[in-house]
Design an enzyme around this catalytic site. Sequence first.
Site, PDB file in Angstrom:
ATOM      1  N   GLY A 278      58.521 -43.791 -11.517  1.00  0.00           N
ATOM      2  CA  GLY A 278      57.302 -45.066 -11.423  1.00  0.00           C
ATOM      3  C   GLY A 278      57.242 -46.238 -12.470  1.00  0.00           C
ATOM      4  O   GLY A 278      57.201 -46.620 -12.532  1.00  0.00           O
ATOM      5  N   LYS A 691      62.085 -30.657 -25.528  1.00  0.00           N
ATOM      6  CA  LYS A 691      63.078 -30.654 -24.713  1.00  0.00           C
ATOM      7  C   LYS A 691      63.257 -31.826 -23.675  1.00  0.00           C
ATOM      8  O   LYS A 691      63.961 -33.330 -23.835  1.00  0.00           O
ATOM      9  CB  LYS A 691      63.905 -30.307 -24.125  1.00  0.00           C
ATOM     10  CG  LYS A 691      65.179 -30.591 -23.089  1.00  0.00           C
ATOM     11  CD  LYS A 691      65.382 -28.665 -21.996  1.00  0.00           C
ATOM     12  CE  LYS A 691      66.697 -29.598 -21.042  1.00  0.00           C
ATOM     13  NZ  LYS A 691      67.326 -28.132 -20.773  1.00  0.00           N
ATOM     14  N   LYS A 759      51.286 -36.595 -29.819  1.00  0.00           N
ATOM     15  CA  LYS A 759      50.873 -38.537 -29.089  1.00  0.00           C
ATOM     16  C   LYS A 759      51.163 -38.502 -28.432  1.00  0.00           C
ATOM     17  O   LYS A 759      52.047 -37.711 -27.789  1.00  0.00           O
ATOM     18  CB  LYS A 759      50.205 -38.910 -30.489  1.00  0.00           C
ATOM     19  CG  LYS A 759      49.450 -38.391 -31.580  1.00  0.00           C
ATOM     20  CD  LYS A 759      49.342 -39.838 -33.121  1.00  0.00           C
ATOM     21  CE  LYS A 759      50.513 -39.478 -33.837  1.00  0.00           C
ATOM     22  NZ  LYS A 759      50.931 -40.149 -34.734  1.00  0.00           N
ATOM     23  N   GLY A 760      51.198 -39.622 -27.294  1.00  0.00           N
ATOM     24  CA  GLY A 760      52.307 -40.122 -26.133  1.00  0.00           C
ATOM     25  C   GLY A 760      53.054 -39.929 -26.806  1.00  0.00           C
ATOM     26  O   GLY A 760      54.164 -40.403 -27.796  1.00  0.00           O
ATOM     27  N   GLU A 763      56.107 -43.693 -23.641  1.00  0.00           N
ATOM     28  CA  GLU A 763      56.394 -45.460 -23.672  1.00  0.00           C
ATOM     29  C   GLU A 763      56.783 -45.343 -25.198  1.00  0.00           C
ATOM     30  O   GLU A 763      57.166 -46.725 -24.776  1.00  0.00           O
ATOM     31  CB  GLU A 763      55.545 -46.142 -23.208  1.00  0.00           C
ATOM     32  CG  GLU A 763      54.883 -45.815 -21.925  1.00  0.00           C
ATOM     33  CD  GLU A 763      53.427 -46.526 -21.528  1.00  0.00           C
ATOM     34  OE1 GLU A 763      52.958 -47.602 -21.116  1.00  0.00           O
ATOM     35  OE2 GLU A 763      52.265 -45.904 -22.241  1.00  0.00           O
TER      36      GLU A 763
HETATM   37  N1  MCN Z   1      55.301 -34.418 -24.291  1.00  0.00           N
HETATM   38  C1  MCN Z   1      55.610 -33.598 -25.256  1.00  0.00           C
HETATM   39  N2  MCN Z   1      54.338 -33.996 -26.502  1.00  0.00           N
HETATM   40  C2  MCN Z   1      53.472 -34.341 -26.984  1.00  0.00           C
HETATM   41  C3  MCN Z   1      53.267 -35.363 -24.950  1.00  0.00           C
HETATM   42  C4  MCN Z   1      54.237 -35.153 -24.761  1.00  0.00           C
HETATM   43  O1  MCN Z   1      56.542 -33.270 -24.785  1.00  0.00           O
HETATM   44  N3  MCN Z   1      52.754 -34.750 -27.130  1.00  0.00           N
HETATM   45  C5  MCN Z   1      56.166 -34.752 -23.323  1.00  0.00           C
HETATM   46  C6  MCN Z   1      55.883 -33.850 -21.990  1.00  0.00           C
HETATM   47  O2  MCN Z   1      57.066 -33.430 -21.699  1.00  0.00           O
HETATM   48  C7  MCN Z   1      54.776 -34.613 -20.656  1.00  0.00           C
HETATM   49  C8  MCN Z   1      56.090 -36.171 -21.275  1.00  0.00           C
HETATM   50  O3  MCN Z   1      56.436 -36.294 -22.393  1.00  0.00           O
HETATM   51  O4  MCN Z   1      54.795 -34.357 -19.451  1.00  0.00           O
HETATM   52  C9  MCN Z   1      55.569 -37.859 -21.417  1.00  0.00           C
HETATM   53  O5  MCN Z   1      53.669 -37.709 -21.864  1.00  0.00           O
HETATM   54  P1  MCN Z   1      52.830 -38.319 -22.338  1.00  0.00           P
HETATM   55  O6  MCN Z   1      53.434 -39.522 -23.043  1.00  0.00           O
HETATM   56  O7  MCN Z   1      51.832 -38.235 -21.868  1.00  0.00           O
HETATM   57  O8  MCN Z   1      53.013 -39.585 -20.991  1.00  0.00           O
HETATM   58  P2  MCN Z   1      52.335 -39.680 -19.353  1.00  0.00           P
HETATM   59  O9  MCN Z   1      52.384 -37.699 -18.412  1.00  0.00           O
HETATM   60  O10 MCN Z   1      50.717 -40.099 -19.353  1.00  0.00           O
HETATM   61  O11 MCN Z   1      53.658 -40.016 -18.858  1.00  0.00           O
HETATM   62  C10 MCN Z   1      53.542 -41.543 -18.176  1.00  0.00           C
HETATM   63  C11 MCN Z   1      54.331 -41.982 -18.738  1.00  0.00           C
HETATM   64  C12 MCN Z   1      54.390 -43.775 -18.636  1.00  0.00           C
HETATM   65  S1  MCN Z   1      52.583 -44.758 -19.214  1.00  0.00           S
HETATM   66  C13 MCN Z   1      55.595 -43.806 -18.588  1.00  0.00           C
HETATM   67  S2  MCN Z   1      56.044 -45.732 -18.375  1.00  0.00           S
HETATM   68  C14 MCN Z   1      56.812 -43.450 -18.230  1.00  0.00           C
HETATM   69  C15 MCN Z   1      56.642 -42.514 -18.708  1.00  0.00           C
HETATM   70  O12 MCN Z   1      55.465 -41.470 -19.023  1.00  0.00           O
HETATM   71  N4  MCN Z   1      57.006 -43.518 -16.781  1.00  0.00           N
HETATM   72  C16 MCN Z   1      57.807 -42.359 -16.604  1.00  0.00           C
HETATM   73  N5  MCN Z   1      58.647 -41.403 -18.722  1.00  0.00           N
HETATM   74  C17 MCN Z   1      58.607 -41.479 -17.640  1.00  0.00           C
HETATM   75  N6  MCN Z   1      59.558 -40.669 -17.078  1.00  0.00           N
HETATM   76  C18 MCN Z   1      59.982 -41.092 -15.898  1.00  0.00           C
HETATM   77  N7  MCN Z   1      61.044 -39.581 -15.555  1.00  0.00           N
HETATM   78  N8  MCN Z   1      59.696 -41.611 -14.915  1.00  0.00           N
HETATM   79  C19 MCN Z   1      58.593 -42.438 -14.834  1.00  0.00           C
HETATM   80  O13 MCN Z   1      58.025 -42.914 -14.261  1.00  0.00           O
HETATM   81 MO1  MOS Z   2      52.922 -46.454 -18.006  1.00  0.00          MO
HETATM   82  S1  MOS Z   2      53.294 -48.327 -18.044  1.00  0.00           S
HETATM   83  O1  MOS Z   2      51.584 -46.492 -18.889  1.00  0.00           O
HETATM   84  O2  MOS Z   2      52.853 -45.998 -16.469  1.00  0.00           O
END
Ligand code: MCN
Ligand code: MOS
Length: 796
Positions: A278, A691, A759-760, A763
């Site tokens: 997405g 990973k 943390k995130g 992105e």
């Molecule tokens: N993670 C981790 N350790 C952390 C944080 C996260 O290992 N401290 C890993 C995990 O596997 C987690 C992933 O990173 O599932 C993403 O975590 P996070 O940063 O919290 O992001 P969200 O789960 O909120 O996912 C949304 C984010 C966004 S905003 C966009 S834009 C985006 C992204 O993820 N879109 C994606 N990555 C994507 N990846 C895929 N395959 N497809 C999308 O549409």
């Molecule tokens: Mo990410 S652009 O905040 O889905």
Amino acid sequence: MSKDTDLDIGLDRRTIMKLGAGAAAVATTGLAFTGEPALANEPAPTARPSLGAPLSRAEGPLKVAGQARYAIEQKLENMAYGVTVQSTRAAGRIISIDTSAAKALPGVIDVYTHQNSLKINKPTFYGAGGGATEVFTPIQDDIVRFNGMHIALVVAETFEQATEAASLLKVVYEDASPILDLDDPKAKPQPIDAMATAWGDAPAALASAEVKLNATYTTAREYNVPLEPHACIASWADGKITVWEPSQWVGGARGVVAEWLGIPIDNVRVISPYVGGGFGSKIGAHPHVGLACVTSRELGRPIKVSLTRPQTFTGLGGRPATRQNLSIGATKDGKILSIVHESWNETAIDETHVEACNNVTKIMYATPNLTSRLNVVPVNAVMPGWKRGPGENPSAWALESAMDELAYALKMDPLTLRLANWADVDPSNQMPWSTRQLREAYAAGAEAIGWWKRNPEPRSMREGRQLIGYGMAAGAYPMIRTASEAKIVLHASGQIEVLSAGTDIGTGTYTILAQTAADALEVSVGSVMVRLGDTILPRSALAGGSQQANNLAGAVARAAKNARDTLLSLAATDPKSPLAGAKISSLTFEKGVIRPARRTRGGISFADLLKAVGQTRLEVEGNTFAAGATEDMKNGADRSFAQLKGATEGGLSAHSWCAHFVEVRVDEDFGTIRVKRMVSAFDSGRIFNPKLAESQWIGGMIMGLGQTLLEEGYVDQRDGRTVNANFADYAVPVNADVPDVQVISVGIPDMRATALGGKGVGEIGVVGIAPAIGNAVFHATGKRIRSLPITLEKLA
Ligand code: MCN
Ligand code: MOS
């Protein structure tokens, strides 16, 4: 899924039940997930891969085997097919739409236009300018807002019949003169005062600075182009609606569907177990979903509406084109004294999407004076949306290109310049950082690419006709803290379920939540099943803003803690428990077993305890924050935007950080640019699964490479049509474009930012890649390109 579950999982259950082969494949990875009953019988791995282990994606084998059922792969009885028709003009009015030829075709059920409209209420759920989706509701009036706008929905017994009928509509327009882009002289910029920032006296400090830089940087209109196009099924029955919709936020989609239809939120269910990407474009449900919903209610049949790939370019918007003017004033030895910044981004002609182009600008460097203003420019184009790193991404493009320009103007190394302007606290609010391993990131990246071995002189390095360039840039992404809920169900069979409405859009949510629960309960990860992506499950933060992993894993960890407490109290107090009468405080829970703390052996497993006390299951809930649900959640909505962005409860500024280093080769004769190597170091705090996090970072970096060299929406200046609305002409990186990519994690657990110290991740990879490449192109060629994408024409 055990029989006594009280969840009505409907079609999901049928999907899941069929997964014999897939389930076996899943079990070999050591990870169970999504309510698969057979998995309980598979031998669980003995080792306990805790949070932090590099496990493969739990749902991967199902996807590879074609057994993961995406939204429009649901099979429903009596389904009808809706095909949207789109305007071929950019502005004006529709005088008439003749639907008679379409209606005369066999199989056509009806054609809906503004002339016989089905009412769709205006949504308010995301709030104006939220960017998650448009307020625009199709076929409600005769106004043409942009070329490609939905103006009709043709419904037929088959997709082919609807498609043919859609080609037969005769539309008469009254044309008006459109505003097509940021540079259109008719465009009227509107300041967004609420997002302006200022401290000190930036204009005065700039005027008196020894060294001044002023430049304008632009980014092109971009699209999210996930592999799975936007498509849904809506099924109305008995006053309720179920929508299968690929979604980054089923709770948000539920709110919007309820508003569109004017029905209570409880009468809407949105289901989204698998999403084919997405990147921001599936946070909100877009107008075609509204069409599907009202049509299903009208006809009393399930309706499937799938946008074609070209339709996804105007059925919803991507990252808007941006322009930024940036001035930096500094001392001769490179101390920044002033930053003056102004940005403009395209928005829809009658809606506001703000691209927060100062998100990185205002926090990256210690400047005593800064002023930043944001403007939107209404154009006749689809309402833009969010694309990975919205705000931060263009912000870093301007700032980090300008820092490179300043470094060369000062004859200073670009990395040294950044270190000289290190911000000890967040300059925008004086909050201390929660953690900021950015120096470590600079050092690790510089070391890995061999930064100090390059000749910093532009156009000084070559290999034959290939000019060699090195560039670096940095970036940030805020940690967004949002309440989420999770439920853990402990079964007397020994199986553990984790339930949440959060989604896995390809990131690894299934996997990391299983790891989180297994870690907190000290059990094998193979005994944990995760179910996601359904509004009947506990409410979650969206998979957006790189926030879901931390907020939801925090909720799961809290639920697990509640599970341990509940089990200990059950063991001590239930008369049928073998440990009845013990003091709760004298009991421990270790590796799934409850026993008196003074003993090291024996005890009773949680499964046996449940059997002993005659319970088949034990349900516990957890919320990310100790305080529990937010006010919005209590009001019944998952309006999880009532969050703390980049700030913690304790008044700290929390962000992920990155430093990118790239090497490019530019062909001296043709101007073709190849990225040869990308090395990026990240501070995303504690990593739940290296990973998956590495795969996320790399994915973001490659998306950044696409933005820098390839991606650009072209608009036909005659009629506002998006010319390259397909994968042949809107180029994204393919394997041949992708160089040697290396990622390095330099984060440390940030326990003051989030419950588990992460943390995130999702992105941050895309923030700062474009300037790193642009800076490398400058180093290779001596030419500064300030507009994305950097194409060979611009280099010529
Ligand atoms: N993670 C981790 N350790 C952390 C944080 C996260 O290992 N401290 C890993 C995990 O596997 C987690 C992933 O990173 O599932 C993403 O975590 P996070 O940063 O919290 O992001 P969200 O789960 O909120 O996912 C949304 C984010 C966004 S905003 C966009 S834009 C985006 C992204 O993820 N879109 C994606 N990555 C994507 N990846 C895929 N395959 N497809 C999308 O549409
Ligand atoms: Mo990410 S652009 O905040 O889905």
